[in-house]
Design a protein around this motif. Structure first.
Motif, PDB file in Angstrom:
ATOM      1  N   ARG A 150       0.831  -1.207   0.000  1.00  0.00           N
ATOM      2  CA  ARG A 150       0.000   0.000   0.000  1.00  0.00           C
ATOM      3  C   ARG A 150       0.867   1.259   0.000  1.00  0.00           C
ATOM      4  NH1 ARG A 150      -2.481   0.114   6.189  1.00  0.00           N
ATOM      5  NH2 ARG A 150      -0.586   0.856   7.233  1.00  0.00           N
ATOM      6  N   ILE A 151       0.261   2.369  -0.424  1.00  0.00           N
ATOM      7  CA  ILE A 151       1.022   3.612  -0.521  1.00  0.00           C
ATOM      8  C   ILE A 151       1.445   4.088   0.862  1.00  0.00           C
ATOM      9  CG2 ILE A 151      -0.239   4.255  -2.614  1.00  0.00           C
ATOM     10  CD1 ILE A 151      -1.557   6.509  -0.948  1.00  0.00           C
ATOM     11  N   HIS A 152       2.575   4.771   0.908  1.00  0.00           N
ATOM     12  CA  HIS A 152       3.090   5.320   2.157  1.00  0.00           C
ATOM     13  C   HIS A 152       2.794   6.817   2.287  1.00  0.00           C
ATOM     14  CE1 HIS A 152       6.270   1.977   3.062  1.00  0.00           C
ATOM     15  NE2 HIS A 152       5.168   1.485   2.512  1.00  0.00           N
ATOM     16  N   LYS A 153       2.391   7.437   1.165  1.00  0.00           N
ATOM     17  CA  LYS A 153       2.167   8.886   1.160  1.00  0.00           C
ATOM     18  C   LYS A 153       1.391   9.247  -0.097  1.00  0.00           C
ATOM     19  CE  LYS A 153       4.971  13.170   1.327  1.00  0.00           C
ATOM     20  NZ  LYS A 153       6.370  13.666   1.351  1.00  0.00           N
ATOM     21  N   ARG A 154       0.502  10.202   0.013  1.00  0.00           N
ATOM     22  CA  ARG A 154      -0.125  10.737  -1.201  1.00  0.00           C
ATOM     23  C   ARG A 154       0.918  11.534  -1.975  1.00  0.00           C
ATOM     24  NH1 ARG A 154      -5.762  10.227  -0.780  1.00  0.00           N
ATOM     25  NH2 ARG A 154      -6.607  10.372   1.341  1.00  0.00           N
ATOM     26  N   ILE A 155       0.748  11.628  -3.296  1.00  0.00           N
ATOM     27  CA  ILE A 155       1.587  12.536  -4.068  1.00  0.00           C
ATOM     28  C   ILE A 155       1.271  13.958  -3.587  1.00  0.00           C
ATOM     29  CG2 ILE A 155       2.220  13.338  -6.359  1.00  0.00           C
ATOM     30  CD1 ILE A 155       2.839  10.370  -5.794  1.00  0.00           C
ATOM     31  N   PRO A 156       2.256  14.756  -3.234  1.00  0.00           N
ATOM     32  CA  PRO A 156       1.988  16.045  -2.583  1.00  0.00           C
ATOM     33  C   PRO A 156       1.276  17.078  -3.448  1.00  0.00           C
ATOM     34  CG  PRO A 156       4.237  15.329  -2.160  1.00  0.00           C
ATOM     35  CD  PRO A 156       3.695  14.431  -3.221  1.00  0.00           C
ATOM     36  N   ARG A 157       1.362  16.921  -4.773  1.00  0.00           N
ATOM     37  CA  ARG A 157       0.746  17.929  -5.648  1.00  0.00           C
ATOM     38  C   ARG A 157      -0.050  17.270  -6.758  1.00  0.00           C
ATOM     39  NH1 ARG A 157       6.153  21.458  -5.759  1.00  0.00           N
ATOM     40  NH2 ARG A 157       5.901  22.576  -3.785  1.00  0.00           N
ATOM     41  N   ASN A 158      -0.916  18.068  -7.361  1.00  0.00           N
ATOM     42  CA  ASN A 158      -1.784  17.600  -8.427  1.00  0.00           C
ATOM     43  C   ASN A 158      -0.984  17.239  -9.675  1.00  0.00           C
ATOM     44  OD1 ASN A 158      -3.556  18.854 -10.991  1.00  0.00           O
ATOM     45  ND2 ASN A 158      -4.672  17.487  -9.633  1.00  0.00           N
ATOM     46  N   ALA A 159      -1.387  16.169 -10.350  1.00  0.00           N
ATOM     47  CA  ALA A 159      -0.753  15.773 -11.603  1.00  0.00           C
ATOM     48  C   ALA A 159      -1.207  16.723 -12.711  1.00  0.00           C
ATOM     49  CB  ALA A 159      -1.122  14.339 -11.956  1.00  0.00           C
ATOM     50  N   PRO A 160      -0.313  17.558 -13.241  1.00  0.00           N
ATOM     51  CA  PRO A 160      -0.727  18.539 -14.248  1.00  0.00           C
ATOM     52  C   PRO A 160      -0.956  17.903 -15.605  1.00  0.00           C
ATOM     53  CG  PRO A 160       1.633  18.651 -13.939  1.00  0.00           C
ATOM     54  CD  PRO A 160       1.120  17.641 -12.938  1.00  0.00           C
ATOM     55  N   HIS A 182      -4.992  11.190   9.097  1.00  0.00           N
ATOM     56  CA  HIS A 182      -4.528  12.125  10.121  1.00  0.00           C
ATOM     57  C   HIS A 182      -3.600  13.187   9.536  1.00  0.00           C
ATOM     58  CE1 HIS A 182      -1.234   9.251   9.777  1.00  0.00           C
ATOM     59  NE2 HIS A 182      -0.447  10.093  10.420  1.00  0.00           N
ATOM     60  N   ILE A 183      -3.061  12.926   8.352  1.00  0.00           N
ATOM     61  CA  ILE A 183      -2.154  13.878   7.706  1.00  0.00           C
ATOM     62  C   ILE A 183      -2.897  14.800   6.750  1.00  0.00           C
ATOM     63  CG2 ILE A 183      -0.196  14.066   6.096  1.00  0.00           C
ATOM     64  CD1 ILE A 183       0.834  11.439   7.229  1.00  0.00           C
ATOM     65  N   PHE A 231      -3.851  21.190   1.875  1.00  0.00           N
ATOM     66  CA  PHE A 231      -4.141  19.870   2.416  1.00  0.00           C
ATOM     67  C   PHE A 231      -3.126  18.892   1.857  1.00  0.00           C
ATOM     68  CE2 PHE A 231      -6.814  20.508  -1.313  1.00  0.00           C
ATOM     69  CZ  PHE A 231      -6.586  19.365  -2.069  1.00  0.00           C
ATOM     70  N   GLY A 232      -3.159  17.687   2.388  1.00  0.00           N
ATOM     71  CA  GLY A 232      -2.217  16.675   1.960  1.00  0.00           C
ATOM     72  C   GLY A 232      -0.901  16.769   2.710  1.00  0.00           C
ATOM     73  N   PRO A 233       0.087  15.953   2.317  1.00  0.00           N
ATOM     74  CA  PRO A 233       1.350  15.910   3.044  1.00  0.00           C
ATOM     75  C   PRO A 233       2.227  17.131   2.828  1.00  0.00           C
ATOM     76  CG  PRO A 233       1.480  14.522   1.105  1.00  0.00           C
ATOM     77  CD  PRO A 233       0.050  14.987   1.199  1.00  0.00           C
ATOM     78  N   PRO A 274       9.410  21.926   9.983  1.00  0.00           N
ATOM     79  CA  PRO A 274       8.949  21.256  11.194  1.00  0.00           C
ATOM     80  C   PRO A 274       7.482  20.838  11.136  1.00  0.00           C
ATOM     81  CG  PRO A 274       8.891  23.611  11.520  1.00  0.00           C
ATOM     82  CD  PRO A 274       9.432  23.389  10.119  1.00  0.00           C
ATOM     83  N   MET A 275       6.831  21.063   9.991  1.00  0.00           N
ATOM     84  CA  MET A 275       5.394  20.836   9.925  1.00  0.00           C
ATOM     85  C   MET A 275       4.996  20.412   8.516  1.00  0.00           C
ATOM     86  SD  MET A 275       4.391  24.867   9.938  1.00  0.00           S
ATOM     87  CE  MET A 275       5.735  25.206  11.076  1.00  0.00           C
ATOM     88  N   VAL A 276       3.785  19.897   8.398  1.00  0.00           N
ATOM     89  CA  VAL A 276       3.211  19.571   7.091  1.00  0.00           C
ATOM     90  C   VAL A 276       2.789  20.871   6.426  1.00  0.00           C
ATOM     91  CG1 VAL A 276       1.277  18.464   5.924  1.00  0.00           C
ATOM     92  CG2 VAL A 276       2.440  17.286   7.798  1.00  0.00           C
ATOM     93  N   ARG A 277       3.466  21.211   5.342  1.00  0.00           N
ATOM     94  CA  ARG A 277       3.102  22.435   4.612  1.00  0.00           C
ATOM     95  C   ARG A 277       3.766  22.415   3.239  1.00  0.00           C
ATOM     96  NH1 ARG A 277       6.501  27.452   7.356  1.00  0.00           N
ATOM     97  NH2 ARG A 277       8.603  26.638   7.021  1.00  0.00           N
ATOM     98  N   ASP A 278       3.368  23.348   2.390  1.00  0.00           N
ATOM     99  CA  ASP A 278       3.944  23.482   1.056  1.00  0.00           C
ATOM    100  C   ASP A 278       4.208  24.959   0.817  1.00  0.00           C
ATOM    101  OD1 ASP A 278       4.639  23.456  -1.638  1.00  0.00           O
ATOM    102  OD2 ASP A 278       3.173  21.908  -2.141  1.00  0.00           O
ATOM    103  N   VAL A 279       5.463  25.351   0.765  1.00  0.00           N
ATOM    104  CA  VAL A 279       5.805  26.771   0.630  1.00  0.00           C
ATOM    105  C   VAL A 279       5.966  27.197  -0.816  1.00  0.00           C
ATOM    106  CG1 VAL A 279       6.895  26.843   2.896  1.00  0.00           C
ATOM    107  CG2 VAL A 279       8.300  26.335   0.870  1.00  0.00           C
TER     108      VAL A 279
END
Length: 427
Positions: free
Chosen positions: A79-89, A358-359, A273-275, A283-288
């Motif tokens: 099973r997957i360990h993480k969602r892909i962090p961004r949308n597939a363009p 939870h993520i 949202f997402g990882p 230090p946190m879940v975010r996307d800069v």
């Protein structure tokens, strides 16, 4: 408004693609042989039945099963360990000669930062012989852990990437070399290749690039016909939307030029949202966003302006697929902060992954991070009537091509590796 309309696009605006090389690239694009565990292909997240995307807000990569909205997150150890962090363009028009930057955050661009012609995640270890920006882009999903490479200790590709990014590409190349049909096709398509040992990762990437250019170059929309002089190509409503786009709506401030993109980066406050695509020291879940590449605070939460040809086919919208409809993303642009406040998690197209729930929306528990994202928004509110919004959405629909959207080569029935092919949702 006439002065703001771009010039028409034409064949000379795009890199020429050799048909034999494109045919070879087609087979590689749909072949799982290029993934670490031989279970996912480029086409899994960029399928023509889904507008060359996957129809999801955040994709299900390595370990998943199925295609598009029907794709599941796998079971057991696979099973997957993480969602892909961004949308597939979408992959439309990526062979444009004027295109100079790729990925949502711009981490790939034409530059001589590393004296090889490109600023890329491979830095000075980028392979020699890559034909163009799209060919460079094509080699990175192959070595991305959660996209195609897999997890360390699962396969030799993932293990090599864990040591250094360029250690994995020769392993994938060797797989292709040992399939006689590929060796023969490369020798037939490329003059510098006489046998299997001559094939390099750059040749594989160049073939993938040739296919994407050959298959998904699109400038035959009603809007393109209008620009070429056919004033009847757009309906009255679509013309009204065009006037909003290039006028009071202010869309042309970012979606400018023949490609309808300034190729720049803007913070528009899309709901997070997402990882996230975290940096090593986050230090946190975010996307800069672009700041992750530039290390400039002014680029915080800014993402690349997408091109708009065939945008009606590439739902959902935004760097994380936050909005499932064109109207939704348009209205967000008109008042980003209000859009951020009113957005609800059920808007996102996220396949059920109980062990990652939870993520998924953890960032919403951090008021300081949300405040930083609001403060970074650069778009001022714009007042448009419902009629103007409706007309604007109609105009965006008029950016959809005709015959070009049907592809040229299509989906192969089989690939030289003998591995399963993603035939699609309609087949």
């Amino acid at each position: 408004m006439a002065d703001d309309l771009p010039r028409p696009l034409g064949a000379n605006d795009f890199i020429a693609a050799d048909p034999a090389q494109a045919k070879l690239g087609q087979l590689l694009f749909y072949d799982p042989i290029l993934s670490g565990n031989r279970n996912i292909a480029c086409s899994t997240c960029h399928h023509p039945d889904l507008g060359t995307g996957d129809g999801l807000s955040l994709g299900i990569g390595e370990g998943g099963v199925g295609l598009g909205p029907e794709r599941t997150a796998g079971t057991g150890d696979d099973r997957i360990h993480k969602r892909i962090p961004r949308n597939a363009p979408g992959l439309w028009n990526l062979g444009a000669k004027d295109l100079s930057v790729m990925f949502h955050d711009g981490r790939l661009s034409v530059a001589d930062t590393y004296e090889n012609g490109f600023n890329s995640p491979a830095e000075e270890w980028l392979p020699d012989g890559l034909d163009n920006l799209l060919a460079v882009q094509a080699i990175f999903p192959l070595v991305a852990q959660f996209e195609m490479a897999g997890n360390p200790k699962e396969n030799e590709v993932a293990g090599a990437v864990h040591n250094r990014i360029d250690y994995a590409w020769p392993i994938l190349t060797d797989r292709v070399r040992h399939i006689p049909a590929y060796a023969e096709a490369f020798a037939a398509a490329y003059p510098h290749i006489s046998g299997a040992d001559d094939i390099a990762i750059a040749d594989i990437a160049n073939a993938l690039s040739a296919f994407m250019i050959f298959e998904w170059t699109s400038y035959d929309s009603p809007f393109d016909a209008y620009l070429a002089g056919d004033r009847a190509a757009l309906s009255a409503r679509e013309q009204n939307g065009m006037e909003v786009f290039f006028g009071v709506g202010g869309c042309v401030a970012c979606h400018s030029g023949p490609l309808l993109s300034d190729q720049n980066f803007h913070a528009i406050g899309l709901p997070p949202f997402g990882p996230g695509r975290t940096r090593r020291f986050d230090p946190m879940v975010r996307d800069v966003g672009h700041m992750g590449e530039s290390d400039d605070l002014a680029d915080a939460y800014a993402f690349r302006t997408p091109m708009l040809r065939n945008v009606d086919l590439t739902t959902p919208y935004g760097h994380n697929g936050a909005y499932p409809t064109l109207e939704g993303i348009v209205r967000h642009h008109l008042d980003p902060v209000a859009g951020l406040e009113s957005w609800t998690p059920d808007t996102a197209a996220l396949p059920d992954v109980p062990w990652l729930e939870h993520i998924d929306f953890m960032v919403w528990q951090d008021p300081r991070e949300l405040a930083r994202q609001r403060a970074a928004v650069t778009l001022a509110p714009t007042a448009l009537s419902d009629e103007d919004v409706s007309a604007l959405v109609a105009f965006l629909g008029a950016l959809t091509g005709g015959a070009s959207t049907e592809g040229v080569l299509g989906v192969p029935s089989q690939v030289p590796s003998g591995l399963p092919v993603d035939q699609g949702l309609l087949r």
